[in-house]
Design a protein around this motif. Sequence first.
Motif, PDB file in Angstrom:
ATOM      1  N   ASN A  79       4.234  17.327   0.347  1.00  0.00           N
ATOM      2  CA  ASN A  79       5.309  17.115   1.330  1.00  0.00           C
ATOM      3  C   ASN A  79       6.691  17.480   0.803  1.00  0.00           C
ATOM      4  O   ASN A  79       7.700  17.066   1.363  1.00  0.00           O
ATOM      5  CB  ASN A  79       5.320  15.650   1.797  1.00  0.00           C
ATOM      6  N   GLN A  80       6.754  18.278  -0.270  1.00  0.00           N
ATOM      7  CA  GLN A  80       8.046  18.642  -0.850  1.00  0.00           C
ATOM      8  C   GLN A  80       8.609  19.904  -0.187  1.00  0.00           C
ATOM      9  O   GLN A  80       7.864  20.780   0.238  1.00  0.00           O
ATOM     10  CB  GLN A  80       7.903  18.842  -2.358  1.00  0.00           C
ATOM     11  N   PRO A  81       9.932  20.009  -0.102  1.00  0.00           N
ATOM     12  CA  PRO A  81      10.540  21.163   0.568  1.00  0.00           C
ATOM     13  C   PRO A  81      10.333  22.451  -0.219  1.00  0.00           C
ATOM     14  O   PRO A  81      10.429  22.465  -1.446  1.00  0.00           O
ATOM     15  CB  PRO A  81      12.027  20.780   0.628  1.00  0.00           C
ATOM     16  N   GLU A  82      10.060  23.528   0.487  1.00  0.00           N
ATOM     17  CA  GLU A  82       9.887  24.825  -0.167  1.00  0.00           C
ATOM     18  C   GLU A  82      11.238  25.380  -0.611  1.00  0.00           C
ATOM     19  O   GLU A  82      12.230  25.282   0.111  1.00  0.00           O
ATOM     20  CB  GLU A  82       9.206  25.815   0.784  1.00  0.00           C
ATOM     21  N   GLY A  83      11.256  25.949  -1.804  1.00  0.00           N
ATOM     22  CA  GLY A  83      12.457  26.596  -2.291  1.00  0.00           C
ATOM     23  C   GLY A  83      13.538  25.658  -2.796  1.00  0.00           C
ATOM     24  O   GLY A  83      14.637  26.103  -3.125  1.00  0.00           O
ATOM     25  N   ARG A  84      13.236  24.352  -2.844  1.00  0.00           N
ATOM     26  CA  ARG A  84      14.206  23.364  -3.333  1.00  0.00           C
ATOM     27  C   ARG A  84      13.524  22.445  -4.331  1.00  0.00           C
ATOM     28  O   ARG A  84      12.304  22.253  -4.262  1.00  0.00           O
ATOM     29  CB  ARG A  84      14.759  22.541  -2.164  1.00  0.00           C
ATOM     30  N   PRO A  85      14.280  21.866  -5.259  1.00  0.00           N
ATOM     31  CA  PRO A  85      13.660  20.937  -6.208  1.00  0.00           C
ATOM     32  C   PRO A  85      13.040  19.750  -5.480  1.00  0.00           C
ATOM     33  O   PRO A  85      13.616  19.191  -4.546  1.00  0.00           O
ATOM     34  CB  PRO A  85      14.836  20.504  -7.088  1.00  0.00           C
ATOM     35  N   SER A 105       0.820  -1.217   0.000  1.00  0.00           N
ATOM     36  CA  SER A 105       0.000   0.000   0.000  1.00  0.00           C
ATOM     37  C   SER A 105       0.848   1.258   0.000  1.00  0.00           C
ATOM     38  O   SER A 105       0.360   2.348  -0.317  1.00  0.00           O
ATOM     39  CB  SER A 105      -0.916   0.015   1.226  1.00  0.00           C
ATOM     40  N   GLY A 106       2.120   1.132   0.414  1.00  0.00           N
ATOM     41  CA  GLY A 106       2.974   2.302   0.547  1.00  0.00           C
ATOM     42  C   GLY A 106       2.767   3.074   1.834  1.00  0.00           C
ATOM     43  O   GLY A 106       3.436   4.088   2.069  1.00  0.00           O
ATOM     44  N   GLU A 107       1.855   2.641   2.660  1.00  0.00           N
ATOM     45  CA  GLU A 107       1.549   3.354   3.894  1.00  0.00           C
ATOM     46  C   GLU A 107       2.021   2.579   5.125  1.00  0.00           C
ATOM     47  O   GLU A 107       2.120   1.344   5.071  1.00  0.00           O
ATOM     48  CB  GLU A 107       0.042   3.599   3.974  1.00  0.00           C
ATOM     49  N   PRO A 108       2.337   3.307   6.229  1.00  0.00           N
ATOM     50  CA  PRO A 108       2.054   4.714   6.509  1.00  0.00           C
ATOM     51  C   PRO A 108       3.106   5.658   5.955  1.00  0.00           C
ATOM     52  O   PRO A 108       4.263   5.286   5.798  1.00  0.00           O
ATOM     53  CB  PRO A 108       2.053   4.754   8.038  1.00  0.00           C
ATOM     54  N   THR A 109       2.684   6.877   5.671  1.00  0.00           N
ATOM     55  CA  THR A 109       3.579   7.966   5.302  1.00  0.00           C
ATOM     56  C   THR A 109       3.127   9.216   6.053  1.00  0.00           C
ATOM     57  O   THR A 109       2.005   9.269   6.572  1.00  0.00           O
ATOM     58  CB  THR A 109       3.551   8.235   3.786  1.00  0.00           C
ATOM     59  N   PRO A 110       3.958  10.274   6.121  1.00  0.00           N
ATOM     60  CA  PRO A 110       3.620  11.445   6.948  1.00  0.00           C
ATOM     61  C   PRO A 110       2.284  12.091   6.626  1.00  0.00           C
ATOM     62  O   PRO A 110       1.548  12.489   7.532  1.00  0.00           O
ATOM     63  CB  PRO A 110       4.791  12.398   6.680  1.00  0.00           C
ATOM     64  N   LEU A 111       1.938  12.205   5.342  1.00  0.00           N
ATOM     65  CA  LEU A 111       0.708  12.906   4.964  1.00  0.00           C
ATOM     66  C   LEU A 111      -0.333  11.993   4.334  1.00  0.00           C
ATOM     67  O   LEU A 111      -1.397  12.461   3.934  1.00  0.00           O
ATOM     68  CB  LEU A 111       1.034  14.048   3.990  1.00  0.00           C
ATOM     69  N   ARG A 122       1.551  14.023 -10.346  1.00  0.00           N
ATOM     70  CA  ARG A 122       0.913  15.021  -9.475  1.00  0.00           C
ATOM     71  C   ARG A 122      -0.335  14.475  -8.794  1.00  0.00           C
ATOM     72  O   ARG A 122      -0.799  15.057  -7.802  1.00  0.00           O
ATOM     73  CB  ARG A 122       0.579  16.274 -10.276  1.00  0.00           C
ATOM     74  N   CYS A 123      -0.873  13.372  -9.296  1.00  0.00           N
ATOM     75  CA  CYS A 123      -2.011  12.753  -8.614  1.00  0.00           C
ATOM     76  C   CYS A 123      -1.624  12.268  -7.219  1.00  0.00           C
ATOM     77  O   CYS A 123      -2.469  12.197  -6.326  1.00  0.00           O
ATOM     78  CB  CYS A 123      -2.545  11.586  -9.440  1.00  0.00           C
ATOM     79  N   TYR A 124      -0.354  11.936  -7.036  1.00  0.00           N
ATOM     80  CA  TYR A 124       0.116  11.476  -5.733  1.00  0.00           C
ATOM     81  C   TYR A 124       0.481  12.685  -4.863  1.00  0.00           C
ATOM     82  O   TYR A 124       1.628  12.878  -4.470  1.00  0.00           O
ATOM     83  CB  TYR A 124       1.322  10.546  -5.907  1.00  0.00           C
ATOM     84  N   ARG A 125      -0.520  13.482  -4.549  1.00  0.00           N
ATOM     85  CA  ARG A 125      -0.283  14.738  -3.834  1.00  0.00           C
ATOM     86  C   ARG A 125       0.346  14.500  -2.469  1.00  0.00           C
ATOM     87  O   ARG A 125       1.250  15.235  -2.046  1.00  0.00           O
ATOM     88  CB  ARG A 125      -1.591  15.517  -3.668  1.00  0.00           C
TER      89      ARG A 125
END
Length: 235
Positions: free
Chosen positions: A188-194, A44-50, A179-182
């Motif tokens: 959960n991607q870092p701001e200001g970084r790729p 399932s890939g879970e659990p994850t943070p979000l 992008r469907c995997y929000r």
Amino acid sequence: MDTPRSLDALVVSPHPDDAELGMGGTILRLIRRGWTVGILDLTSGEPTPLGSVATRRRETAEANALLGNPWRENLGLPNRSLEPTLEHRRALAAVFRKVRPRLLFAPFWEDAHPDHSAATKLVEDARFWSKLSKSDIPGEPFHPSRILYYFSVHLKIVERPSFVVDVSDQHEEKLAALRCYRSQLVDNQPEGRPGVIDSVADRTRFWGHVVGVRHAEPFASREPIGLAGLGDLLL
């Protein structure tokens, strides 16, 4: 989703999103060329943070629709503790017998993520078991003719592929599927970084540059690859 009598190709993915990350463009390209393609998510890939199981299931369905709705199932093996046990090998071999793929795609065999390297070993072992007679594995013996390996790795390496596939025309649709995997790849991607999607786009752009197209996906093979001719080579 109805189970096909046979598949041209089955992509085995440790977690939902790995198939899209590693070869989403190639999946789209194959389906548009008339191939019957399937995706088997092992966990399932879970659990994850979000995330949650329900969230990931919804995200997977949305991404799969953008890929052209290939046959897709989840084997329900344990996330974060995936191991190539005899029990898991038998379960995967039974799927191979059920959908009878000519070609298997597995994660690249070297990875920092233990689930990924375990998935590769599991695919290789289950492929062998799938052909055995006088076994208690459900279904008729079947042996997929070849395994190819896609890159969805957690190592900071430059891939050394055996070949690459031109996915220039499929690139934007691949990114839309990602992008469907929000919960995994957007929120959960870092701001200001790729982020991960940026990295994927950069990698496909690099491999496209190497072979003279806009975007390409790399693949590896442990065995020599036979060609019927040179007509499809990018020269």
